[in-house]
Design a protein around this motif. Structure first.
Motif, PDB file in Angstrom:
ATOM      1  N   ILE A  33     -22.249  -6.664  -2.757  1.00 57.91           N
ATOM      2  CA  ILE A  33     -22.635  -7.292  -1.492  1.00 57.91           C
ATOM      3  C   ILE A  33     -21.440  -7.531  -0.577  1.00 57.91           C
ATOM      4  CG2 ILE A  33     -24.719  -8.380  -2.402  1.00 57.91           C
ATOM      5  CD1 ILE A  33     -23.063 -11.021  -2.509  1.00 57.91           C
ATOM      6  N   ALA A  34     -20.238  -7.559  -1.150  1.00 56.94           N
ATOM      7  CA  ALA A  34     -19.042  -7.808  -0.333  1.00 56.94           C
ATOM      8  C   ALA A  34     -17.827  -7.224  -1.039  1.00 56.94           C
ATOM      9  CB  ALA A  34     -18.854  -9.297  -0.095  1.00 56.94           C
ATOM     10  N   ARG A  35     -16.783  -7.042  -0.254  1.00 58.28           N
ATOM     11  CA  ARG A  35     -15.522  -6.505  -0.772  1.00 58.28           C
ATOM     12  C   ARG A  35     -14.381  -7.312  -0.165  1.00 58.28           C
ATOM     13  NH1 ARG A  35     -14.421  -0.632  -1.922  1.00 58.28           N
ATOM     14  NH2 ARG A  35     -16.643  -0.584  -1.614  1.00 58.28           N
ATOM     15  N   ILE A  36     -13.476  -7.770  -1.022  1.00 58.56           N
ATOM     16  CA  ILE A  36     -12.270  -8.459  -0.547  1.00 58.56           C
ATOM     17  C   ILE A  36     -11.113  -7.503  -0.756  1.00 58.56           C
ATOM     18  CG2 ILE A  36     -10.779 -10.479  -0.760  1.00 58.56           C
ATOM     19  CD1 ILE A  36     -13.120 -11.963  -2.021  1.00 58.56           C
ATOM     20  N   VAL A  37     -10.420  -7.180   0.336  1.00 54.07           N
ATOM     21  CA  VAL A  37      -9.323  -6.210   0.267  1.00 54.07           C
ATOM     22  C   VAL A  37      -8.036  -6.859   0.769  1.00 54.07           C
ATOM     23  CG1 VAL A  37     -10.833  -4.220   0.532  1.00 54.07           C
ATOM     24  CG2 VAL A  37      -9.854  -5.275   2.543  1.00 54.07           C
ATOM     25  N   PRO A  38      -6.888  -6.371   0.291  1.00 56.61           N
ATOM     26  CA  PRO A  38      -5.607  -6.908   0.756  1.00 56.61           C
ATOM     27  C   PRO A  38      -5.416  -6.646   2.250  1.00 56.61           C
ATOM     28  CG  PRO A  38      -5.301  -5.454  -1.128  1.00 56.61           C
ATOM     29  CD  PRO A  38      -6.723  -5.333  -0.715  1.00 56.61           C
ATOM     30  N   GLU A  39      -4.695  -7.515   2.891  1.00 49.43           N
ATOM     31  CA  GLU A  39      -4.342  -7.337   4.302  1.00 49.43           C
ATOM     32  C   GLU A  39      -3.460  -6.103   4.422  1.00 49.43           C
ATOM     33  OE1 GLU A  39      -4.061  -7.435   8.145  1.00 49.43           O
ATOM     34  OE2 GLU A  39      -5.317  -8.878   7.099  1.00 49.43           O
ATOM     35  N   VAL A  40      -3.854  -5.149   5.217  1.00 53.52           N
ATOM     36  CA  VAL A  40      -3.172  -3.860   5.315  1.00 53.52           C
ATOM     37  C   VAL A  40      -1.758  -4.006   5.856  1.00 53.52           C
ATOM     38  CG1 VAL A  40      -3.238  -1.588   6.401  1.00 53.52           C
ATOM     39  CG2 VAL A  40      -5.337  -2.626   5.566  1.00 53.52           C
ATOM     40  N   ASP A  41      -1.583  -4.787   6.911  1.00 51.11           N
ATOM     41  CA  ASP A  41      -0.257  -4.915   7.524  1.00 51.11           C
ATOM     42  C   ASP A  41       0.752  -5.486   6.545  1.00 51.11           C
ATOM     43  OD1 ASP A  41      -1.242  -3.901   9.875  1.00 51.11           O
ATOM     44  OD2 ASP A  41      -1.591  -5.874  10.768  1.00 51.11           O
ATOM     45  N   ARG A  93       0.602  -5.451   3.246  1.00 50.61           N
ATOM     46  CA  ARG A  93       0.797  -4.514   2.147  1.00 50.61           C
ATOM     47  C   ARG A  93       1.696  -3.357   2.583  1.00 50.61           C
ATOM     48  NH1 ARG A  93       1.376  -4.277  -2.948  1.00 50.61           N
ATOM     49  NH2 ARG A  93       0.444  -2.507  -3.943  1.00 50.61           N
ATOM     50  N   ALA A  94       1.472  -2.832   3.766  1.00 46.06           N
ATOM     51  CA  ALA A  94       2.294  -1.724   4.255  1.00 46.06           C
ATOM     52  C   ALA A  94       3.744  -2.159   4.416  1.00 46.06           C
ATOM     53  CB  ALA A  94       1.737  -1.201   5.576  1.00 46.06           C
ATOM     54  N   ALA A  95       3.963  -3.352   4.937  1.00 42.65           N
ATOM     55  CA  ALA A  95       5.328  -3.858   5.096  1.00 42.65           C
ATOM     56  C   ALA A  95       5.998  -4.049   3.741  1.00 42.65           C
ATOM     57  CB  ALA A  95       5.318  -5.168   5.871  1.00 42.65           C
ATOM     58  N   GLU A  96       5.233  -4.537   2.778  1.00 42.60           N
ATOM     59  CA  GLU A  96       5.772  -4.737   1.430  1.00 42.60           C
ATOM     60  C   GLU A  96       6.144  -3.400   0.789  1.00 42.60           C
ATOM     61  OE1 GLU A  96       3.917  -6.360  -2.688  1.00 42.60           O
ATOM     62  OE2 GLU A  96       3.522  -7.564  -0.902  1.00 42.60           O
ATOM     63  N   ILE A  97       5.311  -2.400   0.970  1.00 43.00           N
ATOM     64  CA  ILE A  97       5.595  -1.080   0.414  1.00 43.00           C
ATOM     65  C   ILE A  97       6.837  -0.483   1.069  1.00 43.00           C
ATOM     66  CG2 ILE A  97       4.742   1.308   0.313  1.00 43.00           C
ATOM     67  CD1 ILE A  97       1.922   0.074  -0.079  1.00 43.00           C
ATOM     68  N   ARG A  98       6.948  -0.599   2.394  1.00 40.33           N
ATOM     69  CA  ARG A  98       8.136  -0.092   3.096  1.00 40.33           C
ATOM     70  C   ARG A  98       9.401  -0.773   2.582  1.00 40.33           C
ATOM     71  NH1 ARG A  98       4.943  -0.069   7.509  1.00 40.33           N
ATOM     72  NH2 ARG A  98       5.617  -2.142   8.140  1.00 40.33           N
ATOM     73  N   LYS A  99       9.349  -2.094   2.425  1.00 41.56           N
ATOM     74  CA  LYS A  99      10.521  -2.839   1.952  1.00 41.56           C
ATOM     75  C   LYS A  99      10.914  -2.380   0.544  1.00 41.56           C
ATOM     76  CE  LYS A  99      10.337  -7.242   2.625  1.00 41.56           C
ATOM     77  NZ  LYS A  99      10.059  -8.682   2.467  1.00 41.56           N
ATOM     78  N   THR A 100       9.935  -2.183  -0.318  1.00 41.77           N
ATOM     79  CA  THR A 100      10.214  -1.733  -1.677  1.00 41.77           C
ATOM     80  C   THR A 100      10.809  -0.337  -1.683  1.00 41.77           C
ATOM     81  OG1 THR A 100       8.427  -3.106  -2.545  1.00 41.77           O
ATOM     82  CG2 THR A 100       9.175  -1.298  -3.940  1.00 41.77           C
ATOM     83  N   MET A 101      10.267   0.559  -0.862  1.00 40.92           N
ATOM     84  CA  MET A 101      10.804   1.911  -0.790  1.00 40.92           C
ATOM     85  C   MET A 101      12.239   1.912  -0.266  1.00 40.92           C
ATOM     86  SD  MET A 101       8.539   3.762  -2.143  1.00 40.92           S
ATOM     87  CE  MET A 101       9.162   5.382  -1.782  1.00 40.92           C
ATOM     88  N   ASP A 102      12.542   1.036   0.686  1.00 37.44           N
ATOM     89  CA  ASP A 102      13.911   0.913   1.196  1.00 37.44           C
ATOM     90  C   ASP A 102      14.854   0.428   0.102  1.00 37.44           C
ATOM     91  OD1 ASP A 102      13.080   1.774   3.680  1.00 37.44           O
ATOM     92  OD2 ASP A 102      12.996  -0.255   4.551  1.00 37.44           O
ATOM     93  N   ARG A 103      14.385  -0.518  -0.710  1.00 40.58           N
ATOM     94  CA  ARG A 103      15.216  -1.020  -1.820  1.00 40.58           C
ATOM     95  C   ARG A 103      15.473   0.072  -2.852  1.00 40.58           C
ATOM     96  NH1 ARG A 103      12.311  -6.851  -2.798  1.00 40.58           N
ATOM     97  NH2 ARG A 103      13.237  -7.902  -1.011  1.00 40.58           N
TER      98      ARG A 103
END
Length: 81
Positions: free
Chosen positions: A35-43, A45-55
């Motif tokens: 009936i519903a879906r809870i998803v992570p905030e895209v912005d 998550r994307a910023a976190e992934i970019r930061k991790t890739m930079d590290r």
């Protein structure tokens, strides 16, 4: 992605939100139907992934360059065949 009954959501909402914050998607069901879906905030998550890739890229710059032969040799080092 995991499913959880709507009746269980009331009791476990803080834990469910923690899971979503860590990147998991949660589907809420009622009588076995989604009936519903809870998803992570895209912005965020994307910023976190970019930061991790930079590290990771910065860390790789500190590592010595190895040839394929050196890597393969190290992979078998210490094995008893």
């Amino acid at each position: 992605m995991r499913k959880i009954q709507s009746s269980e959501v009331k009791a476990r909402l803080p834990q469910i939100l923690d899971e979503v914050e860590r990147g998991e998607t949660v589907i809420i069901t009622r009588h076995g139907r989604p009936i519903a879906r809870i998803v992570p905030e895209v912005d965020n998550r994307a910023a976190e992934i970019r930061k991790t890739m930079d590290r990771i890229a910065a860390f790789r710059q500190t590592m010595p360059r190895l040839s394929v032969e050196e890597i393969l040799s190290a992979r078998h080092e210490g094995h008893n065949y």
